[in-house]
Design a protein around this motif. Structure first.
Motif, PDB file in Angstrom:
ATOM      1  N   LEU A 121       0.825  -1.197   0.000  1.00 16.64           N
ATOM      2  CA  LEU A 121       0.000   0.000   0.000  1.00 16.64           C
ATOM      3  C   LEU A 121       0.867   1.258   0.000  1.00 16.64           C
ATOM      4  N   GLU A 122       1.924   1.240   0.778  1.00  8.74           N
ATOM      5  CA  GLU A 122       2.843   2.390   0.826  1.00  8.74           C
ATOM      6  C   GLU A 122       3.469   2.635  -0.547  1.00  8.74           C
ATOM      7  N   MET A 123       3.867   1.578  -1.226  1.00  7.27           N
ATOM      8  CA  MET A 123       4.428   1.734  -2.579  1.00  7.27           C
ATOM      9  C   MET A 123       3.374   2.228  -3.547  1.00  7.27           C
ATOM     10  N   ALA A 124       2.180   1.653  -3.491  1.00  5.87           N
ATOM     11  CA  ALA A 124       1.108   2.032  -4.408  1.00  5.87           C
ATOM     12  C   ALA A 124       0.751   3.512  -4.264  1.00  5.87           C
ATOM     13  N   LYS A 125       0.833   4.038  -3.052  1.00  3.67           N
ATOM     14  CA  LYS A 125       0.498   5.447  -2.784  1.00  3.67           C
ATOM     15  C   LYS A 125       1.672   6.380  -3.059  1.00  3.67           C
ATOM     16  N   ASP A 126       2.768   5.851  -3.638  1.00  2.00           N
ATOM     17  CA  ASP A 126       3.990   6.643  -3.843  1.00  2.00           C
ATOM     18  C   ASP A 126       4.525   7.165  -2.519  1.00  2.00           C
TER      19      ASP A 126
END
Length: 100
Positions: free
Chosen positions: A25-30
């Motif tokens: 999720l952290e990666m997906a949200k940049d």
């Protein structure tokens, strides 16, 4: 990540290990996590099953077998999740890719 955010540090790049929902999720949200190395437990199990079959057949097996880690970034996250977990990425993560 909490400490970095509390300190107002949004200029950090974090890499980690193990693909999980929080990191994905952290990666997906940049967010702060930009990449990770994911273990592939399903594939490790397949390798171990093959080795067990070798033993039953009396076939020589290597002394050590390991599945390499998978490099995961935002760009390959959806495919990596499917490869690691043999299922689609959760909707809470998928929604960040709908307009990506």
């Amino acid at each position: 990540m909490a400490a970095a955010r509390a300190a107002g540090r949004d200029d950090l790049v974090i890499t980690t290990i193990d693909l999980g929902a929080t990191a994905a999720l952290e990666m997906a949200k940049d967010g702060l996590i930009k990449g990770l190395g994911a273990q592939m437990p399903y594939h490790q199990g397949v390798a171990e099953a093959i080795l067990a079959g070798y033993a039953l057949l009396g076939k020589q097996a290597p002394a050590y077998v390991a599945v390499p880690a998978l490099k995961v970034t935002k760009e390959n996250l959806l495919d990596a999740w499917k490869l690691v977990y043999n299922q689609d990425v959760p909707e809470v993560i998928q929604k960040y890719y709908d307009n990506y």
